[in-house]
Design a protein around this motif. Structure first.
Motif, PDB file in Angstrom:
ATOM      1  N   THR A 164      -7.076  -3.860  -4.750  1.00 45.75           N
ATOM      2  CA  THR A 164      -7.132  -2.648  -4.368  1.00 45.75           C
ATOM      3  C   THR A 164      -6.103  -1.940  -4.894  1.00 45.75           C
ATOM      4  N   ILE A 165      -4.928  -2.374  -4.674  1.00 46.12           N
ATOM      5  CA  ILE A 165      -3.722  -1.730  -5.004  1.00 46.12           C
ATOM      6  C   ILE A 165      -3.485  -1.695  -6.540  1.00 46.12           C
ATOM      7  N   LEU A 166      -3.793  -2.829  -7.084  1.00 45.37           N
ATOM      8  CA  LEU A 166      -3.903  -2.846  -8.719  1.00 45.37           C
ATOM      9  C   LEU A 166      -4.564  -1.730  -9.214  1.00 45.37           C
ATOM     10  N   TYR A 188       0.717  -1.247  -0.203  1.00 39.71           N
ATOM     11  CA  TYR A 188      -0.020  -0.057  -0.012  1.00 39.71           C
ATOM     12  C   TYR A 188       0.878   1.284  -0.027  1.00 39.71           C
ATOM     13  N   MET A 189       2.112   1.167   0.662  1.00 38.82           N
ATOM     14  CA  MET A 189       3.053   2.518   0.522  1.00 38.82           C
ATOM     15  C   MET A 189       4.124   2.141  -0.682  1.00 38.82           C
ATOM     16  N   PHE A 190       4.666   1.135  -0.710  1.00 41.20           N
ATOM     17  CA  PHE A 190       5.578   1.092  -1.853  1.00 41.20           C
ATOM     18  C   PHE A 190       5.111   1.359  -3.121  1.00 41.20           C
ATOM     19  N   ALA A 191       3.866   1.024  -3.475  1.00 42.00           N
ATOM     20  CA  ALA A 191       3.248   1.212  -4.580  1.00 42.00           C
ATOM     21  C   ALA A 191       3.152   2.819  -5.007  1.00 42.00           C
ATOM     22  N   VAL A 238      -1.349   4.551   0.269  1.00 43.28           N
ATOM     23  CA  VAL A 238      -0.912   5.727   1.056  1.00 43.28           C
ATOM     24  C   VAL A 238       0.302   6.458   0.618  1.00 43.28           C
ATOM     25  N   PRO A 239       0.354   7.651   0.936  1.00 40.73           N
ATOM     26  CA  PRO A 239       1.720   8.578   0.492  1.00 40.73           C
ATOM     27  C   PRO A 239       2.979   8.058   1.247  1.00 40.73           C
ATOM     28  N   SER A 240       4.174   7.871   0.487  1.00 45.45           N
ATOM     29  CA  SER A 240       5.419   7.509   0.975  1.00 45.45           C
ATOM     30  C   SER A 240       6.319   8.694   1.136  1.00 45.45           C
ATOM     31  N   GLU A 241       7.182   8.654   2.054  1.00 48.21           N
ATOM     32  CA  GLU A 241       8.218   9.599   2.264  1.00 48.21           C
ATOM     33  C   GLU A 241       8.988   9.769   0.837  1.00 48.21           C
ATOM     34  N   PRO A 273       3.444  -0.057  10.370  1.00 48.32           N
ATOM     35  CA  PRO A 273       2.392   0.499  11.188  1.00 48.32           C
ATOM     36  C   PRO A 273       1.318   1.457  10.165  1.00 48.32           C
ATOM     37  N   LYS A 274       1.928   2.097   9.178  1.00 49.48           N
ATOM     38  CA  LYS A 274       1.089   2.968   8.417  1.00 49.48           C
ATOM     39  C   LYS A 274       0.253   2.370   7.354  1.00 49.48           C
TER      40      LYS A 274
END
Length: 353
Positions: free
Chosen positions: A245-247, A207-210, A342-345, A333-334
């Protein structure tokens, strides 16, 4: 391997596995503090976790009656669809029969007993301890059980060869500076070099790595980049839902990726991804998730940008030839309980370049 650094607990691995099996209530049969942090985190992901809160009296005289009481309470108060009773070191030492407690409690909710404790060197023992009674209960079939065992073996082998378990102790690191790596990545992508952007992530971490792949596409939409993702529709119930969902989110961002492997196949996916790399012959590669799953021979002569969530993964990645390594701190955790990318840094850093 005899480790001298902390390793994941087999009890926690069992908890995550029952979650993936569709269990919505787990009972830890042991002291109230056992696996406290992960139990709280998993409640963010829809798995209610209770404890029998065994204390010194039960350590001596046994806690089966306590477990029966908690089972009845759980069924009455929460009306779960599936229950898993997960063992601990205490329940193992005192020889609790958790299956008997489930039967004697008289509950009607489908339930399994996971006989596990923390005295295993490899946390995959906790996964198998959850999968086997699930297969006996008919929650998964024998083919899926054997498939999962094969994937666990492959993931363990990757960790031993090129991961955080490649030697007894690995020094943790925060990796390279994100703005420096993002600048180099954007320059490579926007300068006409051929690239490949790979998502090879473990379960919900995708969900974040995408977001890293999406950020690169947003910043360099016309770049010559092939996007490859491990989002095929296979695995336990939650894994399949997450992949779908991620796709959908990736495609909504304007990316039409090549599908290669499923979210639980990250450790067994290296050669398949490597074959795609050999076909494309890119000048650079962005790898988000579990970069060390790809054998280094496939990456020779390629500038490699890797994104991991493991501070102890930086050293082995650098040693095996990855040019740039950044770490998404506190990623896991995020990504618990989320239902959209979700956004990644690092992704936001790419967007800012």
């Amino acid at each position: 391997m005899n480790y001298i650094q902390p390793r994941p607990s087999s009890i926690v691995a069992a908890l995550y596995t029952v979650r993936d099996l569709g269990v919505d209530l787990a009972i830890l049969h042991g002291p109230s503090g056992c696996s406290f942090k992960h139990a709280r985190l998993l409640e963010e992901d829809g798995l209610r976790v209770l404890t029998t809160s065994l204390a010194d009296n039960e350590f001596i005289f046994g806690g089966q009656q306590v477990l029966e009481d908690v089972l009845r309470y759980a069924e009455k108060e929460f009306k779960p669809e599936r229950i898993a009773v997960v063992g601990t070191c205490v329940s193992m030492i005192i020889g609790e029969d958790m299956e008997a407690a489930i039967i004697d409690s008289g509950i009607e909710t489908p339930a399994i007993a996971v006989d596990i404790h923390a005295g295993f060197r490899e946390n995959i023992d906790g996964v198998i301890a959850a999968l086997e009674p699930a297969a006996e209960a008919g929650w998964i079939d024998e083919d899926e059980l054997e498939r999962q065992k094969g994937l666990l073996k492959a993931a363990n082998e990757v960790e031993r060869k090129r991961g955080a378990a490649y030697k007894p102790y690995v020094q943790p690191s925060r990796g390279d500076l994100k703005h420096v790596v993002a600048g180099s990545l954007v320059e490579s992508a926007c300068s006409g070099r051929k690239g490949i952007a790979i998502l090879n992530a473990k379960k919900e971490t995708a969900y974040m790595f995408a977001d890293v792949l999406i950020a690169l596409h947003e910043r360099c939409p016309d770049a010559d980049i092939t996007y490859v993702v491990n989002l095929e529709n296979r695995g336990l119930p939650k894994i399949r839902r997450d992949a779908e969902t991620i796709l959908s989110g990736i495609r909504s961002a304007g990316i039409d990726p090549v599908l290669c492997g499923a979210l639980d196949e990250y450790g067994a996916n290296g050669d398949r991804i490597g074959e795609i790399i050999n076909e494309i012959k890119p000048d650079f590669a962005l790898i988000a998730g579990v970069p060390h799953a790809i054998p280094p021979e496939y990456l020779e002569g390629i500038e490699v940008f890797s994104v991991t969530n493991g501070p102890r993964q930086v050293e082995p990645l650098k040693e095996f030839g990855h040019d740039h390594v950044v770490v998404e701190i506190d990623l896991h955790p995020k990504t618990l309980g989320v239902r959209e990318i979700v956004p990644s840094e690092f992704g936001d850093t790419i967007r800012s370049i």
